[in-house]
Design a protein around this motif. Structure first.
Motif, PDB file in Angstrom:
ATOM      1  N   GLU A  53       0.825  -1.201   0.000  1.00 30.76           N
ATOM      2  CA  GLU A  53       0.000   0.000   0.000  1.00 30.76           C
ATOM      3  C   GLU A  53       0.867   1.261   0.000  1.00 30.76           C
ATOM      4  N   SER A 154     -14.270  -9.960   1.488  1.00 32.58           N
ATOM      5  CA  SER A 154     -13.703  -8.782   0.834  1.00 32.58           C
ATOM      6  C   SER A 154     -14.745  -7.931   0.127  1.00 32.58           C
ATOM      7  N   LYS A 287      -8.043 -10.512   8.413  1.00 29.64           N
ATOM      8  CA  LYS A 287      -8.167  -9.082   8.108  1.00 29.64           C
ATOM      9  C   LYS A 287      -8.431  -8.830   6.622  1.00 29.64           C
ATOM     10  N   THR A 289     -10.644  -7.489   4.299  1.00 35.16           N
ATOM     11  CA  THR A 289     -11.786  -6.590   4.317  1.00 35.16           C
ATOM     12  C   THR A 289     -11.800  -5.756   3.045  1.00 35.16           C
ATOM     13  N   ILE A 290     -12.816  -4.934   2.901  1.00 31.13           N
ATOM     14  CA  ILE A 290     -12.905  -4.082   1.708  1.00 31.13           C
ATOM     15  C   ILE A 290     -11.831  -3.007   1.711  1.00 31.13           C
ATOM     16  N   LYS A 291     -11.154  -2.789   2.850  1.00 26.27           N
ATOM     17  CA  LYS A 291     -10.104  -1.780   2.946  1.00 26.27           C
ATOM     18  C   LYS A 291      -8.720  -2.370   2.658  1.00 26.27           C
ATOM     19  N   ALA A 296     -10.293  -2.363  -3.593  1.00 23.36           N
ATOM     20  CA  ALA A 296     -11.056  -1.112  -3.667  1.00 23.36           C
ATOM     21  C   ALA A 296     -12.461  -1.305  -4.198  1.00 23.36           C
ATOM     22  N   GLU A 300     -19.144  -3.221   1.463  1.00 22.25           N
ATOM     23  CA  GLU A 300     -19.403  -3.755   2.794  1.00 22.25           C
ATOM     24  C   GLU A 300     -20.728  -4.501   2.868  1.00 22.25           C
TER      25      GLU A 300
END
Length: 425
Positions: A53, A154, A287, A289-291, A296, A300
């Motif tokens: 990132e 995700s 972990k 997740t969408i973040k 991207a 959610e």
């Protein structure tokens, strides 16, 4: 530790090095080539996503991630044992991409589904239990199951749809194969093993929850932190899916709707349970997740919708299972009825020695009855009661005790009094 190789435009290599140093990267190296800078970095597993990132502003960066553990040694030497025991969880991006790598071709999926369905059919048709184990190893159900859970975690709706399509394509293929095989051999009745598979336990929900958890944690954990192989975990997932698929296909051939109902119940419960537990593992342990990096496009609401739908399906099936006995609880009730008979004989009939006691529900039902066959092998140690009198006494007692337990079962007794020489002690 994970090894990453990053190719960036000339002059940008130092920036990558600084980012890696800020994350406690080890054994950093920079090589200048004609096409740009080539940087090699070794990072803690859980910091890989963070690092990627941080360098995402370098649009032309080309990243290679080696998805296996690397052992890095650096001063001071006395800390070497601690350095090589770095078995932290994989980074979210590695979990996600690693799961996608298991997708494979549709041709391979169908091929393995055909093989798994055929082996499961042979196992159920011939009563060979080890062939069911072989079918669990071959059946390609674990990959789509884990991908569907990853997609939900995700928030990737498109990936969730594709995974579910592959899911049902594999299951449908196995059902069709078992149906065709039963049709070819003109099977008209259920085999004993089919009946055994169709009888559902009151704790059946635990299998898919455990399978989903095991499948999820196998992808989340570092490979050096896992004592269980991926193949074994995949077998656990398939263990809850392979037998019901073959059962449905075989029962469809001769129209036994009681077996079909049990197979559909098992299959639906397994799918929803695996999705529920695996997605929660990916979300809260991995972990994912969408973040997360490169996620991207995730939404959610996809995760929430998947969890709500899975929970509703599980709750609905459990309500259906426990709303009426013995229908979808026969496997557990068989054990409970056997235990009830053992207890009654041990505590209330002093002149009988219990050799063996078994109970089993029949394949079908009689009008307004749920027959359960109770087989008993006993020794009559009474000096005052004949074998026939003792049989009548035992049958009356056990019928009363079974009725008291409210199993909604109608016992049919087969009692055998074995020969016993009272002079031999």
């Amino acid at each position: 530790m994970r090894q990453l190789t990053i190719k960036v435009p000339a002059g940008a290599g130092q920036e990558v090095i600084k980012k890696a140093e800020g994350l406690d990267g080890k054994n950093l190296s920079l090589q200048q080539t004609e096409s740009g800078d080539l940087v090699t970095v070794y990072l803690n597993n859980k910091l890989v996503s963070n690092f990627i990132e941080q360098i995402s502003n370098l649009e032309d960066a080309e990243i290679s991630l080696v998805p296996r553990g690397m052992i890095t040694l650096y001063p001071p030497r006395k800390q070497a044992p601690d350095q090589v025991t770095d078995v932290t969880y994989r980074s979210p991006i590695e979990i996600f991409l690693g799961g996608l790598q298991s997708v494979g071709s549709r041709t391979g999926l169908i091929g393995y589904a055909v093989a798994g369905g055929l082996i499961a059919w042979i196992g159920l048709y011939t009563g060979t239990s080890y062939l069911l184990v072989a079918a669990m190893l071959v059946a390609p159900f674990a990959g789509p199951a884990m991908n569907a859970a990853l997609a939900a975690s995700s928030g990737k709706m498109d990936l969730l749809k594709k995974s579910l399509i592959r899911y049902f394509l594999a299951i449908g293929t196995a059902v069709v194969v078992s149906f065709l095989m039963s049709f070819v051999v003109q099977q008209d009745h259920a085999t004993p093993m089919m009946v055994d598979v169709s009888q559902i336990s009151q704790v059946s929900i635990l299998l898919p929850l455990v399978a989903g958890f095991a499948g999820g944690i196998n992808l989340v954990q570092s490979e050096r932190d896992s004592l269980v192989s991926g193949a074994a975990v995949g077998m656990l997932v398939a263990a809850s899916l392979a037998p019901p698929t073959a059962l449905i296909g075989m029962a469809l051939n001769f129209g036994n709707w009681q077996l079909i109902r049990s197979g559909i119940f098992l299959l639906t419960l397994q799918l929803a349970g695996i999705q529920l537990s695996a997605a929660l593992v990916f979300r809260f342990m991995g972990k994912v997740t969408i973040k997360g990096v490169r996620f991207a496009g995730g939404k959610e609401y996809v995760f929430k919708l998947s969890m709500i739908v899975s929970a509703i399906i599980v709750a609905g099936l459990l309500y259906w299972q426990f709303s009426k006995q013995p229908g979808l609880q026969k496997a557990s009730l068989t054990t409970q009825i056997t235990e009830t008979m053992h207890t009654a004989l041990d505590k209330e009939v002093k002149d009988v020695k219990t050799i063996e006691v078994n109970a089993r529900f029949t394949r079908g039902t009689l009008p307004n009855k749920n027959p359960v066959i109770c087989e008993l092998y006993l020794l009559n140690q009474s000096d005052s009661l004949t074998d026939e009198q003792m049989k009548k006494r035992v049958e009356d007692l056990l019928r009363t005790r079974i009725k008291e337990k409210d199993y909604n079962a109608d016992p049919m007794f087969s009692i055998t009094m074995l020969d016993y020489d009272k002079e031999i002690e």
